[in-house]
Design an enzyme around this catalytic site. Structure first.
Site, PDB file in Angstrom:
ATOM      1  N   ARG A  48      -9.421   1.209   8.916  1.00  0.00           N
ATOM      2  CA  ARG A  48      -9.013  -0.168   9.172  1.00  0.00           C
ATOM      3  C   ARG A  48     -10.052  -0.925   9.975  1.00  0.00           C
ATOM      4  NH1 ARG A  48      -3.313   0.393   8.842  1.00  0.00           N
ATOM      5  NH2 ARG A  48      -2.014  -1.223   9.632  1.00  0.00           N
ATOM      6  N   ARG A  50      11.755  -1.525  10.484  1.00  0.00           N
ATOM      7  CA  ARG A  50      10.717  -1.289  11.496  1.00  0.00           C
ATOM      8  C   ARG A  50      10.700  -2.387  12.559  1.00  0.00           C
ATOM      9  NH1 ARG A  50       5.271   0.180   8.226  1.00  0.00           N
ATOM     10  NH2 ARG A  50       4.357  -1.181   9.785  1.00  0.00           N
ATOM     11  N   ARG A  55      -0.216  -9.349  12.995  1.00  0.00           N
ATOM     12  CA  ARG A  55      -0.836  -8.248  12.234  1.00  0.00           C
ATOM     13  C   ARG A  55      -1.731  -8.797  11.126  1.00  0.00           C
ATOM     14  NH1 ARG A  55       4.288  -5.019  10.609  1.00  0.00           N
ATOM     15  NH2 ARG A  55       2.849  -3.774   9.361  1.00  0.00           N
ATOM     16  N   ARG A  88      11.969  -5.436   4.241  1.00  0.00           N
ATOM     17  CA  ARG A  88      11.591  -4.019   4.078  1.00  0.00           C
ATOM     18  C   ARG A  88      12.549  -3.082   4.816  1.00  0.00           C
ATOM     19  NH1 ARG A  88       5.672  -1.942   5.259  1.00  0.00           N
ATOM     20  NH2 ARG A  88       5.945  -3.069   7.208  1.00  0.00           N
ATOM     21  N   LYS A 107       0.839  -1.217   0.000  1.00  0.00           N
ATOM     22  CA  LYS A 107       0.000   0.000   0.000  1.00  0.00           C
ATOM     23  C   LYS A 107       0.871   1.263   0.000  1.00  0.00           C
ATOM     24  CE  LYS A 107      -2.056  -1.079   3.867  1.00  0.00           C
ATOM     25  NZ  LYS A 107      -1.335  -2.335   4.208  1.00  0.00           N
TER      26      LYS A 107
HETATM   27  P1  AP5 Z   1       4.819  -1.589   1.735  1.00  0.00           P
HETATM   28  O1  AP5 Z   1       4.494  -0.727   0.558  1.00  0.00           O
HETATM   29  O2  AP5 Z   1       5.608  -0.974   2.834  1.00  0.00           O
HETATM   30  O3  AP5 Z   1       3.501  -2.301   2.300  1.00  0.00           O
HETATM   31  P2  AP5 Z   1       2.292  -1.741   3.140  1.00  0.00           P
HETATM   32  O4  AP5 Z   1       1.072  -2.405   2.623  1.00  0.00           O
HETATM   33  O5  AP5 Z   1       2.309  -0.250   3.175  1.00  0.00           O
HETATM   34  O6  AP5 Z   1       2.677  -2.379   4.542  1.00  0.00           O
HETATM   35  P3  AP5 Z   1       2.588  -1.793   6.013  1.00  0.00           P
HETATM   36  O7  AP5 Z   1       3.252  -2.810   6.912  1.00  0.00           O
HETATM   37  O8  AP5 Z   1       3.145  -0.400   6.095  1.00  0.00           O
HETATM   38  O9  AP5 Z   1       1.138  -1.799   6.280  1.00  0.00           O
HETATM   39  P4  AP5 Z   1       0.467  -1.861   7.589  1.00  0.00           P
HETATM   40  O10 AP5 Z   1      -0.864  -1.568   7.124  1.00  0.00           O
HETATM   41  O11 AP5 Z   1       0.575  -3.054   8.437  1.00  0.00           O
HETATM   42  O12 AP5 Z   1       1.314  -0.818   8.485  1.00  0.00           O
HETATM   43  P5  AP5 Z   1       0.977   0.644   8.958  1.00  0.00           P
HETATM   44  O13 AP5 Z   1       2.201   1.444   8.943  1.00  0.00           O
HETATM   45  O14 AP5 Z   1      -0.238   1.151   8.273  1.00  0.00           O
HETATM   46  O15 AP5 Z   1       5.575  -2.890   1.163  1.00  0.00           O
HETATM   47  C1  AP5 Z   1       6.064  -3.888   2.039  1.00  0.00           C
HETATM   48  C2  AP5 Z   1       7.452  -4.351   1.533  1.00  0.00           C
HETATM   49  O16 AP5 Z   1       7.277  -5.026   0.279  1.00  0.00           O
HETATM   50  C3  AP5 Z   1       8.434  -3.204   1.261  1.00  0.00           C
HETATM   51  O17 AP5 Z   1       9.725  -3.653   1.588  1.00  0.00           O
HETATM   52  C4  AP5 Z   1       8.319  -2.972  -0.260  1.00  0.00           C
HETATM   53  O18 AP5 Z   1       9.511  -2.458  -0.826  1.00  0.00           O
HETATM   54  C5  AP5 Z   1       8.024  -4.393  -0.759  1.00  0.00           C
HETATM   55  N1  AP5 Z   1       7.191  -4.420  -1.953  1.00  0.00           N
HETATM   56  C6  AP5 Z   1       6.186  -3.556  -2.273  1.00  0.00           C
HETATM   57  N2  AP5 Z   1       5.621  -3.906  -3.444  1.00  0.00           N
HETATM   58  C7  AP5 Z   1       6.276  -5.044  -3.842  1.00  0.00           C
HETATM   59  C8  AP5 Z   1       6.134  -5.903  -4.965  1.00  0.00           C
HETATM   60  N3  AP5 Z   1       5.224  -5.660  -5.920  1.00  0.00           N
HETATM   61  N4  AP5 Z   1       6.942  -6.972  -5.043  1.00  0.00           N
HETATM   62  C9  AP5 Z   1       7.868  -7.235  -4.090  1.00  0.00           C
HETATM   63  N5  AP5 Z   1       8.053  -6.451  -3.000  1.00  0.00           N
HETATM   64  C10 AP5 Z   1       7.264  -5.369  -2.884  1.00  0.00           C
HETATM   65  O19 AP5 Z   1       0.517   0.349  10.466  1.00  0.00           O
HETATM   66  C11 AP5 Z   1       1.451   0.020  11.473  1.00  0.00           C
HETATM   67  C12 AP5 Z   1       0.735  -0.012  12.809  1.00  0.00           C
HETATM   68  O20 AP5 Z   1       0.179   1.292  13.117  1.00  0.00           O
HETATM   69  C13 AP5 Z   1      -0.481  -0.958  12.889  1.00  0.00           C
HETATM   70  O21 AP5 Z   1      -0.095  -2.281  13.187  1.00  0.00           O
HETATM   71  C14 AP5 Z   1      -1.292  -0.292  14.013  1.00  0.00           C
HETATM   72  O22 AP5 Z   1      -0.754  -0.576  15.290  1.00  0.00           O
HETATM   73  C15 AP5 Z   1      -1.089   1.199  13.738  1.00  0.00           C
HETATM   74  N6  AP5 Z   1      -2.121   1.750  12.838  1.00  0.00           N
HETATM   75  C16 AP5 Z   1      -1.923   2.340  11.632  1.00  0.00           C
HETATM   76  N7  AP5 Z   1      -3.067   2.708  11.071  1.00  0.00           N
HETATM   77  C17 AP5 Z   1      -4.042   2.339  11.913  1.00  0.00           C
HETATM   78  C18 AP5 Z   1      -5.469   2.434  11.880  1.00  0.00           C
HETATM   79  N8  AP5 Z   1      -6.107   2.986  10.829  1.00  0.00           N
HETATM   80  N9  AP5 Z   1      -6.166   1.938  12.936  1.00  0.00           N
HETATM   81  C19 AP5 Z   1      -5.548   1.390  13.990  1.00  0.00           C
HETATM   82  N10 AP5 Z   1      -4.205   1.268  14.095  1.00  0.00           N
HETATM   83  C20 AP5 Z   1      -3.455   1.735  13.057  1.00  0.00           C
END
Ligand code: AP5
Length: 217
Positions: A88, A160, A171, A127, A13
């Protein structure tokens, strides 16, 4: 245009949101990035969120909703928004809809990225994130031009804390239970587009752009 990017942790994402935001001239609003910035700045919000994030749990809805709605009120969001990681839960989606409706706006499209769990684990463990602008990289699949350094802003890259395998598995379970139901929520609104999230980064960007241009499933 207001676009919600849905998908499990590690679906790509953040990687795709940066590209779509550039293409659409929209703001990229990522709830996880906002929390990590608050944590780095040592604010009360960051301290509140840290425990939940380290455990791979969702931060409570009231805290997330207030933070994201405040961000959406900033002027750069008037040009359009790519929402990444928010909403979410059903409560967050409803709060977003209500806040937008009060301004005569709405979510225009929800793009759901499908990626199987095995691929997610491989992506997460490799990552690296930019400490300055939060751009995501992968040591193998999406490496920076210079090792350890962000292509966009030159910031240092780091791993991270919540990308440990055990936390990632938790997660994923949280995603299945609390976020996956939003696919049905947006389908019911007629704005859902499902996109295969396996393949190269450019290929997936092209699929997302096609899905945005084509309309709902
Ligand atoms: P990446 O693009 O970083 O993936 P992502 O979907 O953004 O993953 P996240 O882990 O950031 O999502 P998340 O939703 O768990 O975390 P968030 O920060 O929102 O890609 C992942 C990896 O793959 C990278 O290394 C990239 O280079 C690689 N990649 C990408 N595309 C690729 C491809 N096509 N092929 C191969 N490799 C590829 O949330 C973190 C924490 O914050 C949560 O656990 C929660 O505690 C809190 N939080 C955040 N938002 C909320 C909410 N709305 N409600 C409640 N808690 C929340």
């Amino acid at each position: 245009m207001i676009v919600v990017l849905l998908g499990p942790p590690g679906a790509g994402k953040g990687t795709q949101a940066v590209r779509l935001a550039e293409r659409q001239g929209a703001a990229h609003v990522a709830s996880g990035d906002l929390f990590r910035e608050a944590l780095a700045a040592g604010t009360a919000l960051g301290r509140q969120a840290q425990g939940y994030m380290d455990r791979g749990e969702l931060v409570p809805d009231d805290i997330v909703v207030e933070m994201v709605l405040e961000r959406l009120a900033q002027p750069d969001c008037d040009r359009g928004v790519i929402l990444d990681g928010f909403p979410r839960t059903a409560a967050q989606a409803e709060a977003l809809d209500a806040a937008l409706a009060a301004q005569g706006r709405r979510v225009d499209a929800a793009l759901a990225m499908d990626v199987p769990a095995e691929a997610i684990l491989e992506r997460m463990t490799g990552r690296r994130i930019c400490r300055e602008c939060q751009a995501p990289y992968h040591v193998r699949f999406n490496p920076p031009a210079r090792a350890g350094q962000c292509d966009r802003c030159g910031g240092a890259l780091y791993q991270r804390d919540d990308d440990r395998e055990e936390t990632v598995r938790h997660r994923l379970a949280v995603y299945q239970a609390q976020t996956l139901p939003l696919v049905a929520y947006y389908r019911q609104q007629g704005i859902l587009r499902q996109v295969d999230g396996l393949g190269g980064v450019d290929e997936i960007t092209a699929r997302l752009v096609r899905a945005l241009d084509a309309g709902a499933d």
